[in-house]
Design an enzyme around this catalytic site. Sequence first.
Site, PDB file in Angstrom:
ATOM      1  N   LYS A 129       0.833  -1.203   0.000  1.00 14.68           N
ATOM      2  CA  LYS A 129       0.000   0.000   0.000  1.00 14.68           C
ATOM      3  C   LYS A 129       0.875   1.264   0.000  1.00 14.68           C
ATOM      4  O   LYS A 129       0.747   2.126  -0.871  1.00 14.68           O
ATOM      5  CB  LYS A 129      -0.918   0.002   1.227  1.00 14.68           C
ATOM      6  CG  LYS A 129      -1.779  -1.246   1.411  1.00 14.68           C
ATOM      7  CD  LYS A 129      -2.827  -1.386   0.346  1.00 14.68           C
ATOM      8  CE  LYS A 129      -3.862  -2.462   0.693  1.00 14.68           C
ATOM      9  NZ  LYS A 129      -3.329  -3.826   0.805  1.00 14.68           N
ATOM     10  N   LYS A 164      -8.708   1.826   3.947  1.00 15.92           N
ATOM     11  CA  LYS A 164      -8.246   0.440   3.961  1.00 15.92           C
ATOM     12  C   LYS A 164      -7.057   0.277   4.887  1.00 15.92           C
ATOM     13  O   LYS A 164      -6.250   1.198   5.076  1.00 15.92           O
ATOM     14  CB  LYS A 164      -7.885  -0.032   2.553  1.00 15.92           C
ATOM     15  CG  LYS A 164      -6.876   0.814   1.799  1.00 15.92           C
ATOM     16  CD  LYS A 164      -6.764   0.304   0.363  1.00 15.92           C
ATOM     17  CE  LYS A 164      -5.896   1.208  -0.497  1.00 15.92           C
ATOM     18  NZ  LYS A 164      -5.839   0.748  -1.910  1.00 15.92           N
ATOM     19  N   ARG A 214      -5.257  -4.805 -12.935  1.00 12.69           N
ATOM     20  CA  ARG A 214      -3.997  -5.414 -12.502  1.00 12.69           C
ATOM     21  C   ARG A 214      -3.048  -5.403 -13.698  1.00 12.69           C
ATOM     22  O   ARG A 214      -3.289  -6.068 -14.714  1.00 12.69           O
ATOM     23  CB  ARG A 214      -4.225  -6.832 -12.007  1.00 12.69           C
ATOM     24  CG  ARG A 214      -2.950  -7.662 -11.779  1.00 12.69           C
ATOM     25  CD  ARG A 214      -1.961  -7.058 -10.805  1.00 12.69           C
ATOM     26  NE  ARG A 214      -2.519  -6.745  -9.504  1.00 12.69           N
ATOM     27  CZ  ARG A 214      -2.649  -7.623  -8.520  1.00 12.69           C
ATOM     28  NH1 ARG A 214      -2.283  -8.882  -8.693  1.00 12.69           N
ATOM     29  NH2 ARG A 214      -3.147  -7.239  -7.349  1.00 12.69           N
ATOM     30  N   ARG A 229     -10.595  -5.967 -12.979  1.00 10.63           N
ATOM     31  CA  ARG A 229     -11.428  -6.671 -12.012  1.00 10.63           C
ATOM     32  C   ARG A 229     -12.627  -5.784 -11.711  1.00 10.63           C
ATOM     33  O   ARG A 229     -12.513  -4.789 -11.007  1.00 10.63           O
ATOM     34  CB  ARG A 229     -10.594  -7.006 -10.768  1.00 10.63           C
ATOM     35  CG  ARG A 229      -9.456  -7.989 -11.100  1.00 10.63           C
ATOM     36  CD  ARG A 229      -8.367  -7.988 -10.075  1.00 10.63           C
ATOM     37  NE  ARG A 229      -7.704  -6.694  -9.993  1.00 10.63           N
ATOM     38  CZ  ARG A 229      -6.813  -6.382  -9.059  1.00 10.63           C
ATOM     39  NH1 ARG A 229      -6.478  -7.268  -8.130  1.00 10.63           N
ATOM     40  NH2 ARG A 229      -6.259  -5.195  -9.043  1.00 10.63           N
ATOM     41  N   ARG A 237     -15.563  -2.838  -4.481  1.00 11.05           N
ATOM     42  CA  ARG A 237     -14.291  -3.555  -4.580  1.00 11.05           C
ATOM     43  C   ARG A 237     -14.295  -4.445  -5.820  1.00 11.05           C
ATOM     44  O   ARG A 237     -15.228  -5.211  -6.031  1.00 11.05           O
ATOM     45  CB  ARG A 237     -14.064  -4.416  -3.336  1.00 11.05           C
ATOM     46  CG  ARG A 237     -14.038  -3.647  -2.032  1.00 11.05           C
ATOM     47  CD  ARG A 237     -14.018  -4.574  -0.844  1.00 11.05           C
ATOM     48  NE  ARG A 237     -15.225  -5.400  -0.795  1.00 11.05           N
ATOM     49  CZ  ARG A 237     -15.391  -6.431   0.033  1.00 11.05           C
ATOM     50  NH1 ARG A 237     -14.423  -6.771   0.857  1.00 11.05           N
ATOM     51  NH2 ARG A 237     -16.502  -7.117   0.021  1.00 11.05           N
ATOM     52  N   ASP A 277      -1.761  -2.057  -9.271  1.00 11.58           N
ATOM     53  CA  ASP A 277      -3.203  -1.851  -9.303  1.00 11.58           C
ATOM     54  C   ASP A 277      -3.456  -0.420  -9.747  1.00 11.58           C
ATOM     55  O   ASP A 277      -2.918   0.531  -9.153  1.00 11.58           O
ATOM     56  CB  ASP A 277      -3.831  -2.100  -7.940  1.00 11.58           C
ATOM     57  CG  ASP A 277      -3.867  -3.576  -7.574  1.00 11.58           C
ATOM     58  OD1 ASP A 277      -3.596  -4.409  -8.464  1.00 11.58           O
ATOM     59  OD2 ASP A 277      -4.161  -3.898  -6.412  1.00 11.58           O
ATOM     60  N   GLU A 285      -1.865   0.562  -5.764  1.00 15.28           N
ATOM     61  CA  GLU A 285      -1.051  -0.385  -5.002  1.00 15.28           C
ATOM     62  C   GLU A 285       0.083  -0.898  -5.893  1.00 15.28           C
ATOM     63  O   GLU A 285      -0.019  -0.902  -7.119  1.00 15.28           O
ATOM     64  CB  GLU A 285      -1.878  -1.584  -4.507  1.00 15.28           C
ATOM     65  CG  GLU A 285      -2.917  -1.247  -3.446  1.00 15.28           C
ATOM     66  CD  GLU A 285      -3.594  -2.481  -2.876  1.00 15.28           C
ATOM     67  OE1 GLU A 285      -3.073  -3.607  -3.067  1.00 15.28           O
ATOM     68  OE2 GLU A 285      -4.645  -2.324  -2.241  1.00 15.28           O
ATOM     69  N   ASN A 287       1.965  -4.449  -5.833  1.00 15.68           N
ATOM     70  CA  ASN A 287       1.948  -5.774  -5.205  1.00 15.68           C
ATOM     71  C   ASN A 287       3.222  -6.543  -5.556  1.00 15.68           C
ATOM     72  O   ASN A 287       3.547  -6.708  -6.727  1.00 15.68           O
ATOM     73  CB  ASN A 287       0.724  -6.550  -5.680  1.00 15.68           C
ATOM     74  CG  ASN A 287      -0.571  -5.872  -5.236  1.00 15.68           C
ATOM     75  OD1 ASN A 287      -1.010  -6.043  -4.106  1.00 15.68           O
ATOM     76  ND2 ASN A 287      -1.167  -5.091  -6.125  1.00 15.68           N
TER      77      ASN A 287
END
Length: 318
Positions: A129, A164, A214, A229, A237, A277, A285, A287
């Site tokens: 994050k 979050k 993604r 997504r 979400r 993201d 984000e 990841n």
Amino acid sequence: MSRPLQLLFILDPLDGLKAYKDSSVAMMRAAARRGHAVWTLQRAGLAWREGVVVGTACVPLSLADEDHDWYRAGAAEARPLAAFDAVLMRQDPPFDFEYVTATWLLERAVQAGVRVFNDPRAVRDHSEKIAITEFPQFTATTLVARDPADIHAFIDELGDVILKPLDGMGGSQIFRVRADDPNRNVIVETLAQDGTRTIMAQRYLAQIVDGDKRVLIIGGEVVPYALARIPKAGETRGNLAAGGRGVAMALTAREREIAEFLAPILWARGLLIVGLDVIGGHLTEINVTSPTCMVEIAAQQGFDVAARVIDALEQACG
């Protein structure tokens, strides 16, 4: 093909992996198809003694294409990590003290010459994050804080935000909060734990209806397709774990701009597999623990991301 490699994957328990969609399984299958030896290890099997990092129960695998019966395990062996050409750390969060300990042990292996991907120090240094704060030119308006007064002021200023935790995954504990939300106090109290836990707040991006994208970077190269997504009805979400629908599509110019800027920086740090993201052209984000979505992109667009990972490993191992 390069010489046959000995590859060790540090994974969550094998019986819990969903072979039909798991990116680690896809990578292991891609490696096996090229004649590379695939081994697995549970994180609990990492140990150090007299300067040597060992996998106390390394298990050789035979891979199959059948998703319900996708592997055969050989006898477990204690092997030094130096016996492998590359070690891939592929474990989901939580990024707790045991996860950090694993990065310390793997860092000792790197010091001894073992190739570990993603690089354990880089994984430890890149909060998935908070890592976006290094690149504010690509982010939406964001606050990282734990004082409830600061968080409430941010909500009042922007009117519609996402809150979050910093250690979640799969959409867990992500809340959309409007300024007039009657539950905002209890949400902030719960997430920030009465001011004792730091959280992230971001401006709500209405483009989430088009998908939380993604974007994958493999060995410093940007994959030309992203997995959008898309949230199910009534959700904010897009995470697949939260019921989102995955649609693979070509990168937009903005997504490519972000990914191509970050790609050489992250690869120079030893981050072989990265999942960005991006929502509405904003980086949300970075990841690095166990980025996924390879199988969906391959199935829908015919771009074999897992094979690109093996390409990068072969090149890195010479």
